[in-house]
Design a protein around this motif. Structure first.
Motif, PDB file in Angstrom:
ATOM      1  N   GLN A  53     -11.090  -8.416  15.115  1.00 12.47           N
ATOM      2  CA  GLN A  53      -9.867  -7.623  15.097  1.00 12.47           C
ATOM      3  C   GLN A  53     -10.083  -6.314  14.366  1.00 12.47           C
ATOM      4  O   GLN A  53      -9.400  -5.340  14.598  1.00 12.47           O
ATOM      5  CB  GLN A  53      -8.764  -8.395  14.396  1.00 12.47           C
ATOM      6  CG  GLN A  53      -8.266  -9.562  15.200  1.00 12.47           C
ATOM      7  CD  GLN A  53      -7.021 -10.145  14.602  1.00 12.47           C
ATOM      8  OE1 GLN A  53      -6.643  -9.796  13.505  1.00 12.47           O
ATOM      9  NE2 GLN A  53      -6.377 -11.028  15.320  1.00 12.47           N
ATOM     10  N   LEU A  54     -11.061  -6.313  13.474  1.00 13.77           N
ATOM     11  CA  LEU A  54     -11.252  -5.153  12.626  1.00 13.77           C
ATOM     12  C   LEU A  54     -11.527  -3.884  13.408  1.00 13.77           C
ATOM     13  O   LEU A  54     -10.991  -2.837  13.100  1.00 13.77           O
ATOM     14  CB  LEU A  54     -12.412  -5.414  11.681  1.00 13.77           C
ATOM     15  CG  LEU A  54     -11.967  -6.117  10.428  1.00 13.77           C
ATOM     16  CD1 LEU A  54     -13.154  -6.309   9.542  1.00 13.77           C
ATOM     17  CD2 LEU A  54     -10.937  -5.252   9.725  1.00 13.77           C
TER      18      LEU A  54
ATOM     19  N   LEU B 132      -9.113 -10.452   6.096  1.00 15.69           N
ATOM     20  CA  LEU B 132      -9.532 -11.325   7.199  1.00 15.69           C
ATOM     21  C   LEU B 132     -10.222 -12.573   6.656  1.00 15.69           C
ATOM     22  O   LEU B 132     -10.008 -13.673   7.147  1.00 15.69           O
ATOM     23  CB  LEU B 132     -10.482 -10.573   8.132  1.00 15.69           C
ATOM     24  CG  LEU B 132      -9.840  -9.654   9.160  1.00 15.69           C
ATOM     25  CD1 LEU B 132     -10.896  -9.061  10.065  1.00 15.69           C
ATOM     26  CD2 LEU B 132      -8.824 -10.433   9.992  1.00 15.69           C
TER      27      LEU B 132
ATOM     28  N   VAL C 159      -7.675 -14.975   5.231  1.00 14.35           N
ATOM     29  CA  VAL C 159      -6.996 -15.731   6.288  1.00 14.35           C
ATOM     30  C   VAL C 159      -7.934 -16.775   6.891  1.00 14.35           C
ATOM     31  O   VAL C 159      -7.531 -17.906   7.179  1.00 14.35           O
ATOM     32  CB  VAL C 159      -6.465 -14.779   7.381  1.00 14.35           C
ATOM     33  CG1 VAL C 159      -5.954 -15.564   8.563  1.00 14.35           C
ATOM     34  CG2 VAL C 159      -5.367 -13.908   6.827  1.00 14.35           C
TER      35      VAL C 159
ATOM     36  N   THR D 165      -2.421 -10.705   2.016  1.00 14.36           N
ATOM     37  CA  THR D 165      -3.108 -10.058   3.137  1.00 14.36           C
ATOM     38  C   THR D 165      -2.456  -8.716   3.456  1.00 14.36           C
ATOM     39  O   THR D 165      -3.144  -7.748   3.774  1.00 14.36           O
ATOM     40  CB  THR D 165      -3.081 -10.943   4.396  1.00 14.36           C
ATOM     41  OG1 THR D 165      -1.747 -11.368   4.635  1.00 14.36           O
ATOM     42  CG2 THR D 165      -3.953 -12.149   4.220  1.00 14.36           C
TER      43      THR D 165
ATOM     44  N   ASN E  33      -4.362  -5.188   3.587  1.00 13.90           N
ATOM     45  CA  ASN E  33      -4.372  -4.418   4.831  1.00 13.90           C
ATOM     46  C   ASN E  33      -3.792  -3.025   4.648  1.00 13.90           C
ATOM     47  O   ASN E  33      -4.299  -2.055   5.198  1.00 13.90           O
ATOM     48  CB  ASN E  33      -3.600  -5.163   5.925  1.00 13.90           C
ATOM     49  CG  ASN E  33      -4.448  -6.232   6.590  1.00 13.90           C
ATOM     50  OD1 ASN E  33      -5.663  -6.086   6.675  1.00 13.90           O
ATOM     51  ND2 ASN E  33      -3.820  -7.301   7.037  1.00 13.90           N
TER      52      ASN E  33
ATOM     53  N   GLN F  26     -11.859  -4.317  23.825  1.00 18.70           N
ATOM     54  CA  GLN F  26     -11.485  -5.091  22.652  1.00 18.70           C
ATOM     55  C   GLN F  26     -11.070  -6.506  23.053  1.00 18.70           C
ATOM     56  O   GLN F  26     -11.355  -7.469  22.358  1.00 18.70           O
ATOM     57  CB  GLN F  26     -10.351  -4.374  21.902  1.00 18.70           C
ATOM     58  CG  GLN F  26      -9.953  -5.018  20.602  1.00 18.70           C
ATOM     59  CD  GLN F  26     -11.103  -5.034  19.610  1.00 18.70           C
ATOM     60  OE1 GLN F  26     -11.958  -4.168  19.623  1.00 18.70           O
ATOM     61  NE2 GLN F  26     -11.147  -6.061  18.778  1.00 18.70           N
TER      62      GLN F  26
ATOM     63  N   ASP G 126     -12.186 -10.093  21.611  1.00 17.53           N
ATOM     64  CA  ASP G 126     -11.203 -10.933  20.919  1.00 17.53           C
ATOM     65  C   ASP G 126     -10.986 -12.302  21.549  1.00 17.53           C
ATOM     66  O   ASP G 126     -10.118 -13.037  21.106  1.00 17.53           O
ATOM     67  CB  ASP G 126      -9.857 -10.209  20.839  1.00 17.53           C
ATOM     68  CG  ASP G 126      -9.840  -9.238  19.675  1.00 17.53           C
ATOM     69  OD1 ASP G 126     -10.777  -9.314  18.857  1.00 17.53           O
ATOM     70  OD2 ASP G 126      -8.921  -8.422  19.586  1.00 17.53           O
TER      71      ASP G 126
END
Lengths: 321, 319
Positions: free
Chosen positions: A3-4, A244, A247, A295, A299, B247, B251
């Motif tokens: 996701q980063l 991240l 989590v 988080t 973030n 992406q 993902d």
């Protein structure tokens, strides 16, 4: 962890009056400039303060034990459970209520902060160390070294990481160290790819050539000449990698694959809360809020750090107005 | 296109071989009694003897490895002694549930993410843009399993107590049994899977669209007198989607992770819950099978995503 890379989408501009500040005072390093921008960013300062508070709470967790008189694993079946054996809600004695064993949710949430922060920071640090070294090696040496390392990172990135984490933990057994190792293993590739990309362009610069002509060895060029110039994106990445990892650790604990009970973890508490949320909302809400606030703070800080290091975004926004 | 497919399939087979070998090393060479581990925690000595014989664990390790690969090639993922059936059958039973959660969640995730991103990008710095950005940050920080539980607490429990029996508190109803109930039971899981990731996509789409809408060809399209709607959706969105599609390929692992956690929260008896119970039962053959299945899914889906990428952006050549 992937996701980063998406999170690097253009954010809100950090501070509008930045360019003026930069004009007034000359001769600053990019690091000083970035720090200056951060200091003026109210969101950054606010979230940094929040993180410091959470860290202090984690460090001074034993104080909570002293004040409330409740240990993190202590079961208070007389005071903490109703006669029917149901957890009691928030009251003067148990501010956040109790869980199904009559344990103090407040004390457990506070102790849980230790696990979350430690796992998050440790896993992110290991991932960054490994990622930087591998990325440096891949980018600097190129050729076969690059091919092998890059393909390896590609494979790790394309693995379904939670499924693999489950498989690894099921063989090795669960513990704090295993959790940290697993999280680091599935995170270093993203760092490695970023570093590699940066190194590829930096190693062609004249000053690297100059260093080589002066007789500097590979190690010196990699770590003294190249490394400092790739650190900015790495710093940005770390601040986003920590939440991240937090989590991820919570998810492992939630699935019963993390730190072994009765050590309190936020993920573990949330996992137990599933069976009790209908009679004890506090059991779900307080650990959940702790996890979310932590988080969120990281973030928000990460976003601001990225803005501070990447003035390109200011240009983008300036052009569109 | 053919060359692309051949190359990517070869690469995919290579990845699968690496994964299969990793699984083999993990389970067959790791220092423990393989037969005992594979049999699960509550197995008798007889079962263990049977497994030892069946897997040929007395043979040299290279022969075992080749046998193992051979079995995989024939679609034999092993035998779950805990469930008393082949792993393939376990997968067949649970797959529809996981597929329902994963596909519905993924569609919702892209739908919400992309439309929120486009809305924000077409009105930069407006109230709407700020709202989308704030929501995106909030949900980006929200762990999947926490969101699912909050849904259960607020939308199932509190609403039902208040007399609005809209959302069920978990469980699964097969589509064939009752499409309506199937949908009703999946809405909360879908939103749980979707919202967290959608936030990333809203931000990604917003950034990408802002960049694309600043390009010369968008100005050209506008100056030709095209309607704004057409400029944004036909000309802008197509190019703006490229990074989103890339992406999405990356993902897919996140999607599967989200599905595992979501199934656990909502008590959906799919593959995700299967792998979690397999850990407590020590049912390693199922875990191995699911690792291979998940990796295979990701490899295949990535090929599809890459092909899609070229369709969206004609500048990309498939090689």
């Amino acid at each position: 962890m992937s996701q980063l890379s998406a999170a690097t989408a253009p954010p809100e501009p950090a501070e509008a009056g930045l360019s003026e500040a930069a004009k007034k005072i000359e001769g600053r390093s990019p690091w000083q400039l970035a720090f200056e921008r951060l200091r003026r960013d109210r969101v950054a300062v606010g979230s940094a303060i929040m993180i410091v508070i959470i860290a202090l709470i984690a460090i001074f967790a034993p104080l909570a034990k002293r004040i409330t008189g409740h240990g993190p694993a202590g079961q208070y079946r007389d005071t903490g459970l109703s006669p029917a054996g149901i957890p009691v809600g928030p009251n003067g004695m148990f501010w956040f209520g109790t869980d199904e064993l009559g344990r103090d949710v407040l004390v457990r949430v506070i102790y849980g902060a230790r696990i979350s922060l430690l796992a998050g920071v440790a896993a992110a640090s290991i991932a960054v160390l490994v990622g930087v070294v591998i990325g440096l090696a891949a980018g600097y040496f190129g050729g076969a070294v690059d091919t092998v390392l890059s393909r390896f990172m590609d494979v790790v990135l394309s693995l379904p990481y939670l499924v693999f984490a489950i498989a690894l933990v099921s063989v090795i057994g669960s513990s704090m160290q295993v959790s940290i190792g697993v999280i680091a293993f599935f995170s270093f590739s993203s760092v490695g790819r970023i570093v590699r990309g940066q190194v590829l362009s930096i190693k062609e610069k004249e000053y690297v050539e100059a260093a080589r002509s002066l007789g500097a060895g590979n190690m010196r060029i990699m770590f003294v000449d190249v490394l400092p110039n790739v650190l900015a994106p790495v710093i940005v990445y770390v601040t986003l990698l920590i939440p991240l990892s937090i989590v991820f650790e919570a998810a492992l604990s939630f699935l019963g694959l993390g730190v072994v009970p009765p050590t309190p973890t936020w993920g573990g508490m949330l996992s137990d809360a599933i069976n009790y949320y209908q009679v004890a909302w506090w059991y779900l809400v307080f650990p959940g809020a702790a996890l979310l606030v932590t988080t969120l703070a990281f973030n928000l800080l990460g976003d601001s750090v990225r803005d501070a290091f990447d003035p390109r975004y200011n240009r983008l926004f300036a052009a569109e107005e | 296109m053919l060359k692309f497919l051949v190359r990517r399939l070869t690469l995919g087979v290579a990845v699968m071989w690496v994964v299969a070998t990793a699984v083999f090393i993990l389970y067959f060479i790791a220092p423990h009694d393989v037969a005992r581990t594979l049999a699960g925690k509550q197995s008798t000595e007889r079962v263990i003897q049977l497994i030892r014989h069946r897997l040929g664990l007395d043979k040299p390790i290279t022969e075992q490895y080749l046998d193992y690969l051979n079995r995989l090639l024939h679609g034999d993922l092993g035998y779950s002694y805990v469930n008393s059936m082949p792993v393939v059958n376990v997968i067949k039973e649970d797959l529809p549930i996981t597929a329902s959660v994963a596909f519905g969640g993924a569609i919702l995730w892209l739908l919400i993410g992309v439309s929120a991103g486009v809305l924000a990008a077409t009105r930069p710095r407006s109230f709407l843009d700020r709202t989308v950005t704030a929501f995106a940050l909030f949900f980006y920080s929200m762990p999947v399993f926490l969101l699912g539980q909050l849904f259960l607490l607020l939308l199932f429990f509190r609403l039902t107590m208040a007399g609005f029996d809209i959302f069920p508190g978990g469980g699964y109803v097969p589509f064939a049994a009752s499409p309506g109930e199937w949908l009703r039971h999946l809405i909360l899981p879908w939103f749980t899977v979707a919202l967290v990731s959608a936030s990333t996509y809203a931000r990604l789409t917003r950034g990408s669209m802002l960049e694309v809408l600043g390009e010369d060809y968008i100005r050209t399209a506008r100056s030709k007198g095209l309607r704004e709607r057409r400029v944004i959706y036909r000309h802008g969105l197509r190019a703006g989607m490229s990074p989103v599609v890339t992406q999405f390929g990356i993902d897919l692992g996140t999607l599967l992770g989200g599905v595992i956690l979501t199934e656990t929260v909502f008590g959906l008896p799919g593959l995700g819950q299967q792998i979690v119970t397999s850990i407590s039962d020590g049912d390693l053959p199922v875990i191995m099978g699911l690792v291979l299945l998940a990796s295979g899914f990701i490899v295949l889906a990535n090929i599809v995503v890459d092909a899609l990428y070229a369709v969206l952006d004609p500048r990309v050549r498939l090689t």
